[in-house]
Design a protein around this motif. Structure first.
Motif, mmCIF file in Angstrom:
data_model
loop_
_atom_site.group_PDB
_atom_site.id
_atom_site.type_symbol
_atom_site.label_atom_id
_atom_site.label_comp_id
_atom_site.label_asym_id
_atom_site.label_seq_id
_atom_site.Cartn_x
_atom_site.Cartn_y
_atom_site.Cartn_z
ATOM 1 N N VAL A 139 0.862 -1.174 0.000
ATOM 2 C CA VAL A 139 0.000 0.000 0.000
ATOM 3 C C VAL A 139 0.904 1.232 0.000
ATOM 4 O O VAL A 139 1.832 1.315 0.800
ATOM 5 C CB VAL A 139 -0.902 0.047 1.257
ATOM 6 N N ILE A 140 0.645 2.138 -0.912
ATOM 7 C CA ILE A 140 1.387 3.398 -0.929
ATOM 8 C C ILE A 140 0.454 4.478 -0.420
ATOM 9 O O ILE A 140 -0.604 4.720 -1.007
ATOM 10 C CB ILE A 140 1.860 3.733 -2.366
ATOM 11 N N LEU A 141 0.821 5.090 0.708
ATOM 12 C CA LEU A 141 0.039 6.222 1.202
ATOM 13 C C LEU A 141 0.654 7.473 0.632
ATOM 14 O O LEU A 141 1.830 7.762 0.868
ATOM 15 C CB LEU A 141 0.071 6.271 2.731
ATOM 16 N N PHE A 142 -0.137 8.198 -0.113
ATOM 17 C CA PHE A 142 0.374 9.304 -0.900
ATOM 18 C C PHE A 142 -0.310 10.598 -0.477
ATOM 19 O O PHE A 142 -1.532 10.631 -0.341
ATOM 20 C CB PHE A 142 0.085 8.976 -2.374
ATOM 21 N N GLY A 143 0.471 11.633 -0.244
ATOM 22 C CA GLY A 143 -0.135 12.913 0.127
ATOM 23 C C GLY A 143 0.917 13.850 0.671
ATOM 24 O O GLY A 143 2.038 13.438 0.965
ATOM 25 N N PRO A 144 0.565 15.129 0.851
ATOM 26 C CA PRO A 144 1.532 16.117 1.315
ATOM 27 C C PRO A 144 1.885 15.932 2.791
ATOM 28 O O PRO A 144 1.165 15.233 3.520
ATOM 29 C CB PRO A 144 0.790 17.442 1.104
ATOM 30 N N PRO A 145 2.961 16.593 3.246
ATOM 31 C CA PRO A 145 3.253 16.581 4.684
ATOM 32 C C PRO A 145 2.041 17.133 5.424
ATOM 33 O O PRO A 145 1.445 18.128 4.990
ATOM 34 C CB PRO A 145 4.440 17.556 4.817
ATOM 35 N N GLY A 146 1.638 16.472 6.503
ATOM 36 C CA GLY A 146 0.502 16.958 7.282
ATOM 37 C C GLY A 146 -0.829 16.366 6.842
ATOM 38 O O GLY A 146 -1.860 16.639 7.446
ATOM 39 N N ALA A 147 -0.826 15.519 5.814
ATOM 40 C CA ALA A 147 -2.090 14.945 5.330
ATOM 41 C C ALA A 147 -2.642 13.900 6.298
ATOM 42 O O ALA A 147 -3.815 13.553 6.244
ATOM 43 C CB ALA A 147 -1.892 14.323 3.951
ATOM 44 N N GLY A 148 -1.769 13.370 7.158
ATOM 45 C CA GLY A 148 -2.203 12.327 8.095
ATOM 46 C C GLY A 148 -1.739 10.937 7.678
ATOM 47 O O GLY A 148 -2.266 9.930 8.167
ATOM 48 N N LYS A 149 -0.735 10.870 6.819
ATOM 49 C CA LYS A 149 -0.255 9.560 6.339
ATOM 50 C C LYS A 149 0.258 8.702 7.497
ATOM 51 O O LYS A 149 -0.062 7.522 7.588
ATOM 52 C CB LYS A 149 0.886 9.733 5.312
ATOM 53 N N GLY A 150 1.042 9.327 8.381
ATOM 54 C CA GLY A 150 1.615 8.572 9.505
ATOM 55 C C GLY A 150 0.522 8.047 10.427
ATOM 56 O O GLY A 150 0.545 6.881 10.838
ATOM 57 N N THR A 151 -0.448 8.894 10.727
ATOM 58 C CA THR A 151 -1.557 8.493 11.608
ATOM 59 C C THR A 151 -2.322 7.331 10.986
ATOM 60 O O THR A 151 -2.610 6.326 11.648
ATOM 61 C CB THR A 151 -2.522 9.697 11.795
ATOM 62 N N GLN A 152 -2.638 7.435 9.715
ATOM 63 C CA GLN A 152 -3.409 6.380 9.044
ATOM 64 C C GLN A 152 -2.573 5.109 8.894
ATOM 65 O O GLN A 152 -3.094 3.999 9.027
ATOM 66 C CB GLN A 152 -3.908 6.863 7.677
ATOM 67 N N ALA A 153 -1.282 5.272 8.636
ATOM 68 C CA ALA A 153 -0.417 4.094 8.480
ATOM 69 C C ALA A 153 -0.420 3.260 9.761
ATOM 70 O O ALA A 153 -0.427 2.027 9.714
ATOM 71 C CB ALA A 153 1.004 4.527 8.132
ATOM 72 N N LYS A 154 -0.456 3.943 10.900
ATOM 73 C CA LYS A 154 -0.449 3.202 12.173
ATOM 74 C C LYS A 154 -1.721 2.361 12.319
ATOM 75 O O LYS A 154 -1.680 1.236 12.818
ATOM 76 C CB LYS A 154 -0.284 4.166 13.348
ATOM 77 N N VAL A 155 -2.843 2.903 11.881
ATOM 78 C CA VAL A 155 -4.105 2.149 11.967
ATOM 79 C C VAL A 155 -4.063 0.941 11.020
ATOM 80 O O VAL A 155 -4.471 -0.163 11.391
ATOM 81 C CB VAL A 155 -5.315 3.039 11.611
ATOM 82 N N ILE A 156 -3.550 1.148 9.802
ATOM 83 C CA ILE A 156 -3.496 0.030 8.836
ATOM 84 C C ILE A 156 -2.589 -1.072 9.389
ATOM 85 O O ILE A 156 -2.896 -2.260 9.284
ATOM 86 C CB ILE A 156 -2.961 0.499 7.463
#
Ligand code: AMP
Length: 243
Positions: free
Chosen positions: A22-39
């Motif tokens: 899964v590639i989480l794609f988006g700008p800094p601050g989009a919440g990629k890290g937060t969502q990655a932890k849930v996945i």
């Protein structure tokens, strides 16, 4: 391709279950890290955050960290060869064989093309015994990003992020999860944030088109309550896996 990269490709072919890449794609601050932890918690696959790996190298003073430190503090991107080598090494570890979440990678066209080759020139096709990569783009407007990044404080122990304006910790400056003292990342200072967002617009955003053309891009609205974003991300992954 070096031998660790070859091993990782072989590992890819072993993926029988799990969610695949899964590639989480988006700008800094989009919440990629937060969502990655849930996945990570939902599917039991590792989060591979190139920013976290780089910061770890900087704090340990490794050769890679020494090369990356000044670039990161300016809000610019670390050279592709350094980042790709680092990712190849991480993907060779067996915990990635049933899937992984790339958080903050790829960030340039060169990195995306490298990743295609890395998947054996068959990127985003269904590899034998392996699901195709799902690219989830989290879309958030510029002003919201600015507000999120300027208020962001992070936990040095568990990596959780808070926002002093919109999502403060229960006790000021203290992580709710493990009680560590929160800190502001060096690159979350205002003058650096502008550079990071510029790097995103110029070097990373063109990747959206790259993945859209390959029919792998799923877009979700990142300017919603965090649980709603999570639900949309998980739905996008399930949908992407069924394509
Ligand atoms: P992040 O934590 O993802 O915001 O990344 C922090 C910083 O690490 C970025 O501003 C870049 O300097 C560097 N970095 C992280 N990932 C990459 C990447 N894929 N390519 C180049 N530089 C990166």
């Amino acid at each position: 391709m070096d031998s660790s990269a070859t091993d990782a490709v072989k590992g890819q072919a072993k993926m029988a279950t799990g969610i695949g890449p899964v590639i989480l794609f988006g700008p800094p601050g989009a919440g990629k890290g937060t969502q990655a932890k849930v996945i990570t918690e939902t599917y039991g696959v590792p989060q591979i955050s190139t920013g976290d790996i780089l910061r770890d190298n900087v704090s340990r003073g490794t050769e890679l960290g020494l090369q990356a430190k000044a670039v990161m503090n300016r809000g610019e991107l670390v050279p592709d060869d350094l980042v790709c080598g680092m990712v190849a090494e991480r993907l060779a570890v067996s915990d990635c064989f049933k899937g992984f979440i790339l958080d903050g990678f790829p960030r340039t066209l060169a990195q995306a093309k490298w990743l295609d080759k890395f998947f054996g020139n068959r990127a985003f096709e269904t590899l034998k015994d392996c699901r195709p990569a799902v690219v989830v783009r989290i879309v958030v407007g510029y002003n919201v990003l600015l507000q999120r990044l300027t208020g962001r404080v992070s936990c040095p122990t568990c990596g959780r992020s808070y926002n002093v304006h919109t999502q403060p910790p229960r006790v000021p400056d203290t992580c709710d999860v493990d009680g560590s003292r929160l800190f502001t990342r060096k690159d979350d200072r205002e003058e650096v944030i502008a550079e990071r967002l510029k790097a995103y617009e110029q070097q990373t955003l063109p990747l959206a088109e790259y993945y859209r053309k390959r029919g792998r891009l799923l877009e979700i609205d990142g300017d919603q309550p965090v649980e709603k974003v999570t639900a949309d991300v998980l739905r996008a992954i399930e949908h992407g896996n069924s394509l």
